[in-house]
Design a protein around this motif. Structure first.
Motif, PDB file in Angstrom:
ATOM      1  N   GLU A 198       0.175  -0.798   9.315  1.00 26.45           N
ATOM      2  CA  GLU A 198       0.892   0.083  10.234  1.00 26.45           C
ATOM      3  C   GLU A 198       1.796  -0.730  11.167  1.00 26.45           C
ATOM      4  N   ALA A 199       1.260  -1.823  11.686  1.00 20.86           N
ATOM      5  CA  ALA A 199       2.030  -2.646  12.620  1.00 20.86           C
ATOM      6  C   ALA A 199       3.238  -3.283  11.962  1.00 20.86           C
ATOM      7  N   ARG A 200       3.104  -3.609  10.670  1.00 29.18           N
ATOM      8  CA  ARG A 200       4.185  -4.350   9.994  1.00 29.18           C
ATOM      9  C   ARG A 200       4.953  -3.489   8.990  1.00 29.18           C
ATOM     10  N   ALA A 201       4.598  -2.209   8.888  1.00 26.34           N
ATOM     11  CA  ALA A 201       5.218  -1.312   7.888  1.00 26.34           C
ATOM     12  C   ALA A 201       5.059  -1.877   6.474  1.00 26.34           C
ATOM     13  N   LEU A 202       3.842  -2.340   6.182  1.00 27.59           N
ATOM     14  CA  LEU A 202       3.566  -2.929   4.864  1.00 27.59           C
ATOM     15  C   LEU A 202       3.210  -1.851   3.849  1.00 27.59           C
ATOM     16  N   PRO A 203       3.455  -2.125   2.566  1.00 27.89           N
ATOM     17  CA  PRO A 203       2.968  -1.204   1.524  1.00 27.89           C
ATOM     18  C   PRO A 203       1.440  -1.269   1.395  1.00 27.89           C
ATOM     19  N   VAL A 204       0.839  -0.093   1.207  1.00 30.87           N
ATOM     20  CA  VAL A 204      -0.581   0.003   0.866  1.00 30.87           C
ATOM     21  C   VAL A 204      -0.660   0.810  -0.418  1.00 30.87           C
ATOM     22  N   LEU A 205      -1.046   0.144  -1.491  1.00 31.26           N
ATOM     23  CA  LEU A 205      -1.188   0.844  -2.772  1.00 31.26           C
ATOM     24  C   LEU A 205      -2.593   1.422  -2.855  1.00 31.26           C
ATOM     25  N   LEU A 206      -2.643   2.749  -2.984  1.00 26.35           N
ATOM     26  CA  LEU A 206      -3.924   3.432  -3.117  1.00 26.35           C
ATOM     27  C   LEU A 206      -4.101   3.884  -4.554  1.00 26.35           C
ATOM     28  N   HIS A 207      -5.286   3.654  -5.111  1.00 25.04           N
ATOM     29  CA  HIS A 207      -5.658   4.419  -6.302  1.00 25.04           C
ATOM     30  C   HIS A 207      -5.913   5.833  -5.795  1.00 25.04           C
ATOM     31  N   THR A 208      -5.238   6.831  -6.363  1.00 31.60           N
ATOM     32  CA  THR A 208      -5.449   8.214  -5.892  1.00 31.60           C
ATOM     33  C   THR A 208      -5.710   9.125  -7.074  1.00 31.60           C
ATOM     34  N   TRP A 209      -6.598  10.078  -6.892  1.00 34.81           N
ATOM     35  CA  TRP A 209      -6.936  11.014  -7.965  1.00 34.81           C
ATOM     36  C   TRP A 209      -7.184  12.392  -7.346  1.00 34.81           C
ATOM     37  N   GLY A 210      -6.648  13.386  -7.961  1.00 38.05           N
ATOM     38  CA  GLY A 210      -6.744  14.737  -7.418  1.00 38.05           C
ATOM     39  C   GLY A 210      -8.175  15.173  -7.157  1.00 38.05           C
ATOM     40  N   ASN A 211      -8.396  15.751  -5.996  1.00 35.70           N
ATOM     41  CA  ASN A 211      -9.680  16.319  -5.580  1.00 35.70           C
ATOM     42  C   ASN A 211     -10.769  15.288  -5.293  1.00 35.70           C
ATOM     43  N   SER A 212     -10.462  14.001  -5.427  1.00 35.86           N
ATOM     44  CA  SER A 212     -11.474  12.988  -5.096  1.00 35.86           C
ATOM     45  C   SER A 212     -11.775  13.019  -3.591  1.00 35.86           C
TER      46      SER A 212
END
Lengths: 252, 276
Positions: B141-155
């Motif tokens: 948040e402080a550095r506006a860095l990318p955060v790659l999330l594994h995401t899956w519907g309804n998890s």
């Protein structure tokens, strides 16, 4: 070099559950093939699975009439119920350009084994008619594949839609053991290095191009084969020559 | 059906197109428990990336996500061996909060390695909103860095509800939805509409014809990024699927490289990479 593509895994017709822009008719499918650059197809109609093998087989045969770049797969059921397998079964296959078979044992509620299909699959083996089994389309699981091949070790068997996660741990023992087992490449080409490593170990002769349309974009599997790190001659075999050989070798 | 485009013709003819580089923002490295990986090493990756025309692979080594006893050392070693085509996400496993704190505290020692963070919440079985992830989120948040999330519907760990919570909480971090909240496509689209720092990533999305067309139709192509889960999946396969979708060449270029260059722009100048 763009190889000629002969697709072993094409489906048309509107399924019970919608998919994005399916080919409603065989003519629609021919247009999809022409657009993607697929010259020929071994096809089936989704009603053969979703509705009834009997009527679905008839729909397919009717749709293929006069379409010289398409061959069909009929769906089988246990011979004992006389729904599909009748004494003139192979003659009817020949008359209707049906060059291969498919089976959906779980979805159609029967067991795919020697007790049920003994004499019939012995004859299919003898005639070198390919049986296509999908690992994704409510067709079969790996234990069923292993069982049927243990019981019919010379069966010409094309394993389709082999799984999203790399399936080498399942497929390589089969390629090693059974000389008439072939892999359709729609999901093998999804694996990084899947084509190259399988060719290196078992030869290009064991692979058959397939797109898995309409679920998948044909261009993914096509680009992966066209630019695989294998010799051009191997690409030609995978893209079409191997399937041409199986079709020509089937005795109907 | 779309007309066969110049970009599609060029990729099919040559396999790679010099004026259309590819940035793969969702990769891995090393062996994995559930499948045979054909190319596990950074050296093998470098060879593949060069052959296919991938300008940059941003990955998180499986060991950093699944083997705490090895951890992010595997990321550092791989990037430093092949810095021209590789960058890493610092892997965060909130089951080991002390390690998370340590990895975040030492993040700046590895500015040549990391571009952001990776969370694999479904596998770690801890929601992305859990306080144990906070040190990574705070720095992102402080550095506006990318955060790659594994995401899956309804998890419950990384589905649409918890994604919405982190997007409300962290407005500066660039939240990359790996797999685009798979299967909950409408919810994924809504998240992008609601939050300017949320992006959709295409790995596994391309398993289903028509979803990319839906994304582009509703959102345009400026918030969609290319990813493959390499070495699970093949670059050429995924490139072919994007080219096969009914979207314009301009959309393909946004997805293949323009959007990634903007996302990474705040971290380092990706165009300065010297690899050809």
């Amino acid at each position: 070099m763009k190889p000629t593509f002969f697709d072993a895994n094409l489906c048309f017709g509107r399924p019970i559950r919608t998919v994005y822009q399916p080919a409603k008719t065989a003519a629609d499918l021919q247009r999809v093939m022409a657009h993607a650059g697929i010259a020929k197809g071994l096809v089936w109609h989704v009603a053969q699975r979703d509705y009834a093998a009997s009527d679905g087989n008839r729909l397919l045969a009717k749709a293929l009439a006069g379409r010289k770049n398409m061959y069909g797969c009929w769906v089988i059921l246990p011979p004992q119920t006389d729904e599909i397998i009748t004494p003139d079964f192979f003659r009817r296959m020949q008359r209707n350009r049906i060059m291969a078979l498919r089976a959906f044992p779980d979805y159609h509620r029967y067991l795919l084994n020697r007790v049920v299909f003994g004499k019939f699959l012995d004859e299919v083996t003898e005639r070198r008619i390919p049986l296509l089994l999908s690992l994704e389309k409510s067709s079969v699981t790996w234990p069923v594949v292993y069982q049927i091949l243990a019981e019919f070790p010379n069966l010409t068997c094309i394993l389709c839609d082999i799984g999203i996660w790399n399936s080498d741990r399942f497929t390589w023992p089969l390629l090693e053991t059974y000389p008439n087992v072939f892999l359709e490449t729609s999901l093998l080409s999804l694996e990084d290095g899947g084509i190259e490593e399988t060719v290196a170990r078992y030869g290009a002769e064991r692979l058959l191009f397939g797109s898995n349309f309409p679920e998948r974009y044909p261009e993914g599997a096509m680009l992966a084969i066209q630019h695989a790190a294998i010799p051009t001659a191997d690409k030609k075999k995978i893209a079409s020559a191997n399937l041409e050989g199986l079709i020509q070798g089937a005795q109907l | 059906m779309k007309k066969t485009t110049d970009l599609k013709k060029a990729f099919f003819a040559r396999g790679r197109v010099p004026d259309c580089p590819i940035y793969d923002l969702h990769g891995h490295m090393g062996p994995s428990y559930g499948l045979h990986i054909n190319r596990e090493t950074a050296a093998q990756a470098d060879t593949v990336l060069k052959r296919v025309g991938i300008r940059l692979l941003v990955f998180c080594h499986h060991a950093a996500l699944m083997a705490p006893d090895i951890g992010n050392a595997a990321n550092i070693k791989a990037v430093r061996a092949f810095p021209d085509r590789l960058r890493a996400y610092c892997g965060i496993n909130p089951n080991y909060p002390d390690q998370v704190k340590k990895d975040v505290a030492t993040f700046d020692r590895y500015t040549d390695v990391y571009v952001g963070f990776k969370l694999l919440a479904d596998y770690h079985a801890i929601p992305i909103t859990d306080p144990r992830n906070e040190p990574a989120w705070a720095l992102a948040e402080a550095r506006a860095l990318p955060v790659l999330l594994h995401t899956w519907g309804n998890s419950v760990y990384d589905g649409q509800t918890v994604i919405r919570k982190v997007a409300e909480r962290y407005t500066q971090a660039k939240i990359l939805l790996g797999h685009s909240c798979h299967s909950c496509w409408d919810e994924a689209i809504q998240l992008v509409k609601d939050f300017p720092n949320v992006y959709l990533e295409l790995c596994a999305v391309m398993d289903e014809r028509g979803i990319l067309e839906r994304f582009v139709g509703e959102l345009g192509s400026e918030r969609i990024i290319f990813g493959t889960d390499y070495p699970w999946f093949s670059h050429h396969y995924y490139i072919g699927t994007v080219l096969g979708a009914v979207i314009s060449d301009d959309d393909c270029r946004n997805i293949f490289y323009r959007n990634a260059e903007k996302i990474l722009g705040g971290v380092f100048n990706a165009k300065s990479l010297t690899a050809k």
